[in-house]
Write a protein that holds these residues in place. Structure first.
Motif, short mmCIF file in Angstrom:
data_model
loop_
_atom_site.label_atom_id
_atom_site.label_comp_id
_atom_site.label_asym_id
_atom_site.label_seq_id
_atom_site.Cartn_x
_atom_site.Cartn_y
_atom_site.Cartn_z
N TYR A 1 11.04 5.32 -38.18
CA TYR A 1 9.83 5.82 -38.83
C TYR A 1 9.70 5.12 -40.17
O TYR A 1 10.64 4.48 -40.66
N ASN A 2 8.55 5.27 -40.78
CA ASN A 2 8.28 4.63 -42.06
C ASN A 2 9.25 5.08 -43.15
O ASN A 2 9.78 6.18 -43.11
N SER A 3 9.41 4.21 -44.14
CA SER A 3 10.05 4.60 -45.39
C SER A 3 8.93 4.90 -46.39
O SER A 3 7.75 4.79 -46.07
N GLY A 4 9.30 5.29 -47.62
CA GLY A 4 8.28 5.53 -48.63
C GLY A 4 7.63 6.90 -48.52
O GLY A 4 8.26 7.89 -48.17
N SER A 5 6.31 6.95 -48.77
CA SER A 5 5.61 8.23 -48.87
C SER A 5 5.62 9.01 -47.55
O SER A 5 5.74 10.24 -47.54
N GLY B 1 -1.53 -12.38 -55.42
CA GLY B 1 -0.14 -12.18 -55.01
C GLY B 1 -0.08 -11.26 -53.80
O GLY B 1 -1.11 -10.80 -53.28
N LEU B 2 1.13 -10.97 -53.36
CA LEU B 2 1.36 -10.31 -52.07
C LEU B 2 1.77 -8.85 -52.24
O LEU B 2 2.69 -8.54 -53.00
N THR B 3 1.12 -7.98 -51.51
CA THR B 3 1.53 -6.58 -51.40
C THR B 3 2.61 -6.48 -50.32
O THR B 3 2.42 -6.97 -49.20
N VAL B 4 3.73 -5.85 -50.67
CA VAL B 4 4.92 -5.87 -49.81
C VAL B 4 5.22 -4.47 -49.28
O VAL B 4 5.19 -3.48 -50.02
N TRP B 5 5.52 -4.42 -47.98
CA TRP B 5 5.96 -3.19 -47.33
C TRP B 5 7.46 -3.25 -47.07
O TRP B 5 7.97 -4.25 -46.54
N MET B 6 8.16 -2.22 -47.45
CA MET B 6 9.56 -2.11 -47.10
C MET B 6 9.69 -1.89 -45.60
O MET B 6 8.76 -1.39 -44.96
N PRO B 7 10.84 -2.24 -45.01
CA PRO B 7 11.01 -2.01 -43.57
C PRO B 7 10.93 -0.53 -43.22
O PRO B 7 11.12 0.35 -44.08
N ALA B 8 10.66 -0.27 -41.97
CA ALA B 8 10.87 1.08 -41.45
C ALA B 8 12.37 1.36 -41.47
O ALA B 8 13.18 0.48 -41.77
N ALA B 9 12.73 2.58 -41.17
CA ALA B 9 14.14 2.97 -41.20
C ALA B 9 14.52 3.65 -39.91
O ALA B 9 13.66 4.12 -39.15
N LEU B 10 15.82 3.71 -39.67
CA LEU B 10 16.37 4.56 -38.61
C LEU B 10 16.96 5.80 -39.27
O LEU B 10 17.64 5.72 -40.29
N LYS C 1 17.20 1.38 -50.49
CA LYS C 1 17.71 2.75 -50.61
C LYS C 1 16.75 3.64 -51.37
O LYS C 1 16.60 4.83 -51.07
N GLN C 2 16.05 3.07 -52.34
CA GLN C 2 15.12 3.85 -53.15
C GLN C 2 14.00 4.46 -52.32
O GLN C 2 13.49 5.53 -52.65
N VAL C 3 13.61 3.78 -51.24
CA VAL C 3 12.45 4.26 -50.48
C VAL C 3 12.84 5.17 -49.31
O VAL C 3 11.99 5.61 -48.55
N VAL C 4 14.16 5.44 -49.17
CA VAL C 4 14.62 6.45 -48.19
C VAL C 4 15.52 7.47 -48.88
O VAL C 4 16.40 8.05 -48.27
N THR C 5 15.28 7.67 -50.17
CA THR C 5 16.02 8.67 -50.93
C THR C 5 15.22 9.95 -51.00
O THR C 5 14.06 9.95 -51.43
N ALA C 6 15.83 11.04 -50.57
CA ALA C 6 15.18 12.34 -50.54
C ALA C 6 15.07 12.91 -51.96
O ALA C 6 15.73 12.42 -52.89
N VAL D 1 20.52 9.55 -49.74
CA VAL D 1 19.92 8.49 -48.93
C VAL D 1 19.94 8.93 -47.47
O VAL D 1 20.99 9.33 -46.95
N ARG D 2 18.81 8.85 -46.80
CA ARG D 2 18.69 9.43 -45.45
C ARG D 2 18.40 8.40 -44.35
O ARG D 2 18.27 8.79 -43.19
N GLY D 3 18.31 7.10 -44.67
CA GLY D 3 17.99 6.13 -43.63
C GLY D 3 18.67 4.79 -43.87
O GLY D 3 19.23 4.54 -44.94
N VAL D 4 18.62 3.92 -42.85
CA VAL D 4 19.05 2.53 -42.98
C VAL D 4 17.91 1.64 -42.52
O VAL D 4 17.11 2.03 -41.66
N PRO D 5 17.79 0.42 -43.07
CA PRO D 5 16.64 -0.42 -42.73
C PRO D 5 16.67 -0.89 -41.29
O PRO D 5 17.73 -1.22 -40.74
N PHE D 6 15.48 -0.94 -40.70
CA PHE D 6 15.34 -1.38 -39.32
C PHE D 6 14.22 -2.41 -39.27
O PHE D 6 13.05 -2.07 -39.25
#
Length: 425
Positions: free
Chosen positions: A87-91, A298-307, A119-124, A129-134
């Motif tokens: 599922y998504n990371s972030g908001s 410039g480029l808007t960047v999305w962090m990976p989804a997480a497992l 880690k910052q974008v899957v921190t509760a 930290v609740r996820g790992v990058p996928f």
């Protein structure tokens, strides 16, 4: 009482058999149905089972967008989520109430390999930290067909006016200027979301002000511009005739094969072309979404989804072992081998191969030049309204004007901010 005696060898065999029986487990996995996601997960699970024969996997696919969000939230709420899910990371991650619904992965071995930026974008909210990058980090911008650009003598645009001028020349040549796929409603958001680098360049404090309820889309011209872009493309009649029913796979096919010139999308689409249209991979290019000022593009960047592992899983120990593998250099290389490298992976020591597709090469200079990237708003603020994709479909279809849409989205955002308990809302 009759005493039953076992030989040492027989007793050892019984113990070994019992141990093997206990070790055998099938992990259920829920993933989205994007071809890159599927290819990566199938390769990871096959490799893991080859090394750990007692662990097998049952992979289930779900749709993306709002429907996929609802599936994830419902299954978490009812305790029916798979042992592992992406599922998504972030908001959107924050909206899952991760402190309550997900396993704490802060201390697992694999986190030593994960870059802190992820880690910052899957921190509760509780700091765990609740996820790992996928998968890889992604750029949000515009795919383009290199052959069309070469045939028409076009240059990559760095301003919106230059982009619209290119669209006019594409239309004159009888091609679709801007491929649109509202059959998958989530794809309608790109002109708004991928414009965030340009918003931040003009209003550096927007994310903080927006989160604190001190800035709105409808009253911030730079933020409302993404809605105006959608409106402008519709009014210019630059979209494909079937834009209301065409889907993401159609969009990637059209831009790769030259049925259309441009497709606003995240760069994970490169994996789809590699899987489904490999002969056209070298015809696919990419550039950041142009804004009003060519000198600040410039480029808007999305962090990976997480497992993630749900708190209700009965196989947490085995699921965590698999996530440790995913977060390793070996796991990262397995994903690259299966789905290609559509962007940088956020695992230490995992390097991209030299022969990446042209669209990836187009993206990398943004990452390699300081000040040329900005995280998408959903990684800077926990606030993202759930109705955005429906609102952007309306704008892109000529049903609702840009100013009205921005105001409506501000109302949608307010509901979500209150649900999250944010101050000042």
């Amino acid at each position: 009482m009759k005493t039953i005696r076992y030989s040492a060898a027989l007793a050892g065999a019984i113990v070994l058999a019992a141990g093997m029986a206990q070790a055998e487990v099938t992990l259920s996995v829920l993933i989205d149905n994007n071809p890159e996601t599927v290819a990566s997960m199938e390769a990871l699970t096959a490799a893991y089972t080859a090394a750990n024969p007692d662990v097998t996997f049952d992979i289930e696919q779900r749709t993306g967008g709002a429907e996929g969000d609802n599936i994830v939230k419902t299954r978490l709420a009812t305790g029916e989520m798979a042992d592992i899910f992406n599922y998504n990371s972030g908001s959107l991650f924050q909206a899952l109430k991760p402190s309550e619904t997900l396993v704490d992965l802060s201390a697992i071995d694999g986190q030593a390999n994960v870059l802190d930026s992820f880690k910052q974008v899957v921190t509760a909210p509780d700091g765990t930290v609740r996820g790992v990058p996928f998968g890889p980090a992604m750029g949000g911008g515009i795919f383009y067909n290199r052959k069309i650009y070469a045939d028409l003598g076009l240059s990559v645009p760095k301003s919106w006016d230059e982009f619209m001028a290119n669209n006019a020349k594409v239309a004159e040549a009888g091609k679709v200027p801007v491929i649109t796929t509202f059959g998958d409603t989530w794809t309608s958001q790109l002109f708004v979301l991928a414009d965030y680098f340009n918003v931040q360049a003009e209003v550096p404090t927007f994310a903080a002000d927006y989160t604190a309820n001190q800035a709105k889309y409808a009253t911030t011209p730079a933020a409302m511009r993404g809605f105006e872009y959608l409106e402008a493309v519709f009014k210019a009649n630059y979209m494909n005739a079937d834009f209301g029913v065409a889907k993401f796979d159609d969009g990637m096919r059209m831009v790769a094969t030259g049925e259309g010139a441009h497709y606003p999308m995240l760069t994970f689409g490169i994996g789809t072309v590699k899987q489904n249209f490999p002969d056209n991979l070298n015809d696919l290019g990419f550039f950041a979404q142009p804004g009003p000022d060519a000198s600040k593009n410039g480029l808007t960047v999305w962090m990976p989804a997480a497992l993630y592992v749900p708190a209700a899983s009965e196989n947490q120990e085995e699921a965590i072992k698999f996530l440790n593998y995913v977060a390793s250099v070996e796991g990262c290389n397995t994903m690259i081998g299966a789905a290609g490298a559509s962007g940088p992976y956020l695992i230490k020591g995992c390097e991209l191969p030299a022969d990446v597709p042209p669209a990836v090469k187009d993206m990398m200079p943004y990452f390699q030049t300081e000040g040329m990237t900005a995280p998408a708003l959903e990684f800077l603020s926990p606030v993202k309204g759930p109705a955005l994709e429906q609102i952007t479909v309306e704008v892109g279809s000529g049903i609702r004007g840009a100013a009205d849409a921005a105001a409506l989205y501000d109302q949608d955002v307010e509901k979500q901010a209150k649900q999250l308990g944010l101050p000042n809302w």
